[in-house]
Design an enzyme around this catalytic site. Structure first.
Site, PDB file in Angstrom:
ATOM      1  CD  GLN A  78       7.305  -3.675  -4.752  1.00 28.16           C
ATOM      2  OE1 GLN A  78       6.463  -3.490  -5.614  1.00 28.16           O
ATOM      3  NE2 GLN A  78       7.081  -4.456  -3.714  1.00 28.16           N
ATOM      4  CG  ASP A 101      10.858   4.565   2.923  1.00 25.99           C
ATOM      5  OD1 ASP A 101      11.852   3.872   3.207  1.00 25.99           O
ATOM      6  OD2 ASP A 101       9.692   4.100   2.957  1.00 25.99           O
ATOM      7  CG  HIS A 115       9.658   0.783  -7.778  1.00 25.47           C
ATOM      8  ND1 HIS A 115       8.499   0.333  -7.181  1.00 25.47           N
ATOM      9  CD2 HIS A 115       9.852  -0.032  -8.853  1.00 25.47           C
ATOM     10  CE1 HIS A 115       8.027  -0.710  -7.850  1.00 25.47           C
ATOM     11  NE2 HIS A 115       8.827  -0.961  -8.853  1.00 25.47           N
TER      12      HIS A 115
HETATM   13  N1  APR Z   1       2.207  -4.120   7.914  1.00 26.85           N
HETATM   14  C1  APR Z   1       2.278  -5.026   6.890  1.00 26.85           C
HETATM   15  N2  APR Z   1       1.642  -4.860   5.723  1.00 26.85           N
HETATM   16  C2  APR Z   1       0.895  -3.753   5.570  1.00 26.85           C
HETATM   17  C3  APR Z   1       0.766  -2.767   6.581  1.00 26.85           C
HETATM   18  C4  APR Z   1       1.463  -2.990   7.807  1.00 26.85           C
HETATM   19  N3  APR Z   1       1.409  -2.129   8.823  1.00 26.85           N
HETATM   20  N4  APR Z   1      -0.048  -1.768   6.130  1.00 26.85           N
HETATM   21  C5  APR Z   1      -0.405  -2.120   4.876  1.00 26.85           C
HETATM   22  N5  APR Z   1       0.155  -3.310   4.542  1.00 26.85           N
HETATM   23  C6  APR Z   1       0.072  -4.047   3.269  1.00 26.85           C
HETATM   24  C7  APR Z   1      -1.249  -3.889   2.565  1.00 26.85           C
HETATM   25  O1  APR Z   1      -2.121  -4.923   2.971  1.00 26.85           O
HETATM   26  C8  APR Z   1      -0.831  -4.039   1.091  1.00 26.85           C
HETATM   27  O2  APR Z   1      -0.858  -5.394   0.707  1.00 26.85           O
HETATM   28  O3  APR Z   1       1.064  -3.506   2.425  1.00 26.85           O
HETATM   29  C9  APR Z   1       0.615  -3.575   1.070  1.00 26.85           C
HETATM   30  C10 APR Z   1       0.830  -2.218   0.439  1.00 26.85           C
HETATM   31  O4  APR Z   1       0.487  -2.289  -0.912  1.00 26.85           O
HETATM   32  P1  APR Z   1       0.771  -1.076  -1.915  1.00 26.85           P
HETATM   33  O5  APR Z   1       0.268   0.180  -1.296  1.00 26.85           O
HETATM   34  O6  APR Z   1       0.224  -1.475  -3.234  1.00 26.85           O
HETATM   35  O7  APR Z   1       2.352  -0.960  -1.973  1.00 26.85           O
HETATM   36  P2  APR Z   1       3.415  -1.714  -2.867  1.00 26.85           P
HETATM   37  O8  APR Z   1       3.044  -3.142  -3.113  1.00 26.85           O
HETATM   38  O9  APR Z   1       4.731  -1.432  -2.239  1.00 26.85           O
HETATM   39  O10 APR Z   1       3.310  -0.906  -4.225  1.00 26.85           O
HETATM   40  C11 APR Z   1       4.185  -1.237  -5.249  1.00 26.85           C
HETATM   41  O11 APR Z   1       3.413   0.517  -6.690  1.00 26.85           O
HETATM   42  O12 APR Z   1       2.629   2.661  -6.683  1.00 26.85           O
HETATM   43  C12 APR Z   1       3.689   1.859  -7.038  1.00 26.85           C
HETATM   44  O13 APR Z   1       5.979   2.308  -7.289  1.00 26.85           O
HETATM   45  C13 APR Z   1       4.952   2.262  -6.328  1.00 26.85           C
HETATM   46  O14 APR Z   1       6.581   0.898  -5.178  1.00 26.85           O
HETATM   47  C14 APR Z   1       5.203   1.103  -5.371  1.00 26.85           C
HETATM   48  C15 APR Z   1       4.547  -0.052  -6.086  1.00 26.85           C
END
Ligand code: APR
Length: 245
Positions: free
Chosen positions: A99, A102, A116
């Site tokens: 998703q 980068d 995405h």
């Molecule tokens: N290692 C592992 N997991 C981590 C770390 C880390 N260092 N830091 C944060 N996390 C976890 C958090 O606990 C959270 O569950 O990664 C997750 C990040 O969640 P989001 O910020 O919601 O990211 P994501 O699920 O990729 O978002 C999905 O939403 O905003 C849209 O299109 C955008 O692709 C994105 C999509």
């Protein structure tokens, strides 16, 4: 009873989210009080925002595009590239869906499916030309379309309310995977949030690696807590050991 010919060949499907890039210094979306670099996602990541305030959206994405030059893949990205090599050498299949927008998977040696979109690409809304561009990074200057002359290319990012890319290929992979691994994703954004249950329902073993238990975690999933940079290399090793590699 099944014979070995009847058993499905190993097919690993890995889904990554912002958490895997967090250890490279790329901020996630829903940590930090739910703000996306100080902005509400709906203020910057929608087609409506682009129509309403193109300058704000462009500045936001230009910052993120420029940041690509300052970050590097971490051991989790490297471990997945290695996992793919080893799984394929052993005759298995491997699909990486991200998703993330980068290019850290590519720089670690993988070829992910970017559901995405990608920060490295721009797209013309008038003629649909896509352009790979990491040279024009000024926060204030738009990039005109080289094909039709339209005044401003948009980021080639799938915004809220838009259809993710490559869903046909992803659904095929979900239907055939034997092992599904979700890494660093909050399980809140659809359709990606539904892949874990879909793979599980279709018979795959499911693994979830994240700092916090995501919303879509189920007791049948094997949860591997921790930071991706430390946890993913270990998880990759144990998956390979499970395949007898
Ligand atoms: N290692 C592992 N997991 C981590 C770390 C880390 N260092 N830091 C944060 N996390 C976890 C958090 O606990 C959270 O569950 O990664 C997750 C990040 O969640 P989001 O910020 O919601 O990211 P994501 O699920 O990729 O978002 C999905 O939403 O905003 C849209 O299109 C955008 O692709 C994105 C999509």
């Amino acid at each position: 009873m099944t014979t070995s010919a009847e058993q499905r060949a190993v097919h690993l499907l890995v889904l990554t989210g912002a958490g895997i890039s967090a250890d490279s210094g790329v901020r996630t979306f829903r940590d930090h009080g739910g703000l996306w670099e100080g902005q509400r996602p709906e203020d910057v990541a929608t087609p409506q925002a682009w129509r309403r305030d193109r300058r704000l959206v462009w500045r936001f994405y230009q910052q993120r595009r420029a940041q690509l030059g300052e970050v590097s893949p971490n051991p989790a990205h490297a471990a997945l590239a290695d996992l793919e090599r080893q799984a394929k050498l052993a005759g298995g299949a491997f699909t990486l869906v991200t998703q993330n927008v980068d290019d850290l998977h590519e720089r670690a040696g993988s070829q992910p499916i970017h559901m995405h979109g990608e920060l490295a690409w721009l797209r013309c809304e008038r003629c649909e030309r896509r352009v790979r561009d990491l040279e024009h990074l000024s926060p204030d200057e738009f990039v005109p379309c080289p094909a039709c002359g339209h005044d401003a290319l948009r980021p080639d990012i799938v915004w809220f309310g838009e259809m993710p890319y490559h869903m046909d290929a992803i659904e095929l992979a979900l239907a055939s995977c034997t092992h599904f691994v979700a890494i660093g994703t909050s399980g809140q954004v659809w359709p990606a949030a539904g892949f874990l249950a879909a793979a599980r329902d279709l018979g795959a073993r499911t693994f979830v690696q994240s700092l916090d238990a995501p919303e879509n975690l189920d007791p049948r999933d094997e949860f591997v807590p921790g930071r991706a940079a430390q946890a993913v290399p270990k998880l990759s090793k144990s998956l390979l050991a499970g395949f007898g590699l």
